[in-house]
Design an enzyme around this catalytic site. Structure first.
Site, PDB file in Angstrom:
ATOM      1  N   GLY A 210     -10.209  -4.088 -13.391  1.00 32.28           N
ATOM      2  CA  GLY A 210      -9.923  -5.254 -12.565  1.00 32.28           C
ATOM      3  C   GLY A 210     -10.425  -6.553 -13.150  1.00 32.28           C
ATOM      4  O   GLY A 210     -10.230  -7.613 -12.559  1.00 32.28           O
ATOM      5  N   GLU A 235     -11.496  -1.853  -6.285  1.00 36.52           N
ATOM      6  CA  GLU A 235     -10.156  -2.252  -5.860  1.00 36.52           C
ATOM      7  C   GLU A 235      -9.136  -2.117  -6.974  1.00 36.52           C
ATOM      8  O   GLU A 235      -7.952  -1.877  -6.734  1.00 36.52           O
ATOM      9  CB  GLU A 235     -10.169  -3.684  -5.325  1.00 36.52           C
ATOM     10  CG  GLU A 235     -10.238  -4.806  -6.351  1.00 36.52           C
ATOM     11  CD  GLU A 235     -11.576  -4.914  -7.057  1.00 36.52           C
ATOM     12  OE1 GLU A 235     -11.614  -5.449  -8.184  1.00 36.52           O
ATOM     13  OE2 GLU A 235     -12.585  -4.464  -6.483  1.00 36.52           O
ATOM     14  N   ASP A 236      -9.578  -2.249  -8.244  1.00 33.99           N
ATOM     15  CA  ASP A 236      -8.641  -2.161  -9.370  1.00 33.99           C
ATOM     16  C   ASP A 236      -7.977  -0.786  -9.455  1.00 33.99           C
ATOM     17  O   ASP A 236      -6.774  -0.675  -9.700  1.00 33.99           O
ATOM     18  CB  ASP A 236      -9.353  -2.504 -10.684  1.00 33.99           C
ATOM     19  CG  ASP A 236     -10.684  -1.794 -10.849  1.00 33.99           C
ATOM     20  OD1 ASP A 236     -11.057  -0.974  -9.976  1.00 33.99           O
ATOM     21  OD2 ASP A 236     -11.368  -2.045 -11.850  1.00 33.99           O
ATOM     22  N   PHE A 237      -8.765   0.262  -9.248  1.00 28.00           N
ATOM     23  CA  PHE A 237      -8.218   1.619  -9.273  1.00 28.00           C
ATOM     24  C   PHE A 237      -7.153   1.801  -8.200  1.00 28.00           C
ATOM     25  O   PHE A 237      -6.096   2.395  -8.444  1.00 28.00           O
ATOM     26  CB  PHE A 237      -9.350   2.636  -9.085  1.00 28.00           C
ATOM     27  CG  PHE A 237      -8.878   4.068  -8.979  1.00 28.00           C
ATOM     28  CD1 PHE A 237      -8.673   4.829 -10.116  1.00 28.00           C
ATOM     29  CD2 PHE A 237      -8.648   4.654  -7.738  1.00 28.00           C
ATOM     30  CE1 PHE A 237      -8.239   6.145 -10.025  1.00 28.00           C
ATOM     31  CE2 PHE A 237      -8.212   5.968  -7.632  1.00 28.00           C
ATOM     32  CZ  PHE A 237      -8.017   6.718  -8.776  1.00 28.00           C
TER      33      PHE A 237
END
Length: 395
Positions: A210, A235-237
């Site tokens: 992210g 949150e990136d995953f």
């Protein structure tokens, strides 16, 4: 007795197969890195306009390199973009740096948002929410404050965004800096981290970052925007998972993400790596079992035993071959990611490599024994599946 023998054979075959698989990961990472990284930007057709990009920069506090990092976004060679700086506190010292750069580059479309909107437990999502709502272009680039851009980095990322791609991310790496902590950081991101990152990308596994990710805003809006991911710290995953679950692809750009934060001590680096391990353990619990035994030192012992048990090969010879081969392949991979001469000596590399491989087990233990995460100004408790809750400090 026969059951014990069969069990030992089963374990020996399993560890031998795992050993071969990790060597395959080494080779896939080297091949993928050689094929994808540091490619020249393609020539553009002037008749085809480039899409606009809204760049969201969440900021908290300052770093000695913050001003130069942020300025690199003002000097990019790209025809249509906007900079959306997001700060949660009106007293944040980064505001002065942002305002000075906006005044220095009046021709750049840049805005500053000061707000403490809370849409979830993730402070980064809360920070970015005002900028996301104001974004006017179809492509969103979320970029951390420690990232330094080259003039053609954004162009490289946009050209990687093909019609079937929803997310383009940069492989984390570091700028050249002095000191052993910075050497250790570069060795980690150029060897152990790059091996997992590039091999996962080669086979199409969700392994994004992210810190620098270009995404299609409409696809995020379709699931509720970034606020829909506020319950996760990683949150990136879950951005990427949302895309791949709907049949979209994710790709890495040819340029790595040049992290350029000042690293003062080894402890800061280790805390960061341990935090990532805690997130992985919560999101993908089976990594608790497989990560420690996939590291160089432990896997070498298991491989030496299994080869001795199955084929009567000298275990000491196997272990020496294992260590030397792993070391050399890591050096080759680091040189590919660096794309030039290393900013430290081979002796420095040996010391940093041994330190990283040895203390990996300390970080695994720390992640298991102390699962709570301290990030920015909050402390969080992770739940299975990746969701998190903030722990209120008792007065």
């Amino acid at each position: 007795m026969a059951l014990v023998i069969y069990s030992l054979y089963g374990f020996a075959i399993f560890f031998f197969a795992g050993w071969l698989f990790v060597w395959l990961m080494h080779l896939m990472a080297i091949f993928n890195g050689k094929m994808k990284l540091h490619k020249k930007t393609q020539a553009l057709n002037p008749e085809i306009p480039l899409p606009g990009v809204s760049i969201i920069k969440p900021l908290v506090g300052i770093d000695p390199n913050l001003s130069s990092n942020l300025e690199s976004f003002f000097t990019m060679k790209y025809s249509l973009f906007e900079l959306l700086f997001c700060v949660h506190d009106e007293k944040d010292p980064s505001i002065k740096i942002v305002m000075a750069l906006i005044e220095k580059y009046p021709h750049i479309d840049a805005k500053l948002f000061i707000n403490n909107v809370k849409v979830g437990v993730n402070p980064k999502i809360n920070n970015m929410q005002p900028g996301y709502e104001a974004a006017k272009y179809d492509l969103i680039l979320i970029s951390d404050s420690g990232i330094k851009m080259r003039e053609d980095t954004l162009l490289d990322m946009v050209l990687t965004m093909k019609e079937d791609v929803a997310l383009v991310h940069q492989m984390p790496f570091t700028c050249d800096k002095k000191g052993f902590p910075s050497t250790l950081e570069k060795v980690y991101f150029g060897t152990a981290h790059a091996r997992i990152y590039l091999s996962a990308d080669f086979v199409g596994i969700n392994c994004p970052t992210g810190m620098s990710a270009l995404m299609r805003k409409k696809l995020l809006d379709d699931v509720g925007g970034i606020r829909a991911f506020g319950q996760y710290l990683a949150e990136d995953f879950f951005f990427a998972k949302s895309f791949t679950d709907r049949g979209w692809k994710i790709k890495i750009s040819s340029q790595p993400a040049w992290q350029n934060c000042e690293l003062h001590d080894i402890e800061s680096f280790q805390n960061r790596i341990a935090r990532w391990a805690k997130l992985r353990f919560a999101m993908v619990p089976w990594t608790i079992l497989f990560e420690p035994v996939s590291e160089c030192l432990a896997l070498g012992v298991l491989a030496a035993w299994s080869l001795n048990f199955l084929f009567q090969v000298d275990p000491f010879a196997v272990y020496l071959f294992h260590m030397l081969s792993w070391f050399l392949l890591d050096y080759v991979l680091l040189c590919i990611v660096q794309n030039g001469s290393l900013p430290f000596t081979k002796t420095d590399f040996v010391i940093a490599w041994l330190f990283r491989e040895t203390f990996a087990y300390v970080l695994f233990s720390r992640a298991l024994l102390y699962p709570e995460i301290k990030w920015r100004t909050g402390t969080y408790r992770l739940k299975w599946g990746g969701t998190a809750e903030e722990i209120k400090t008792k007065l």
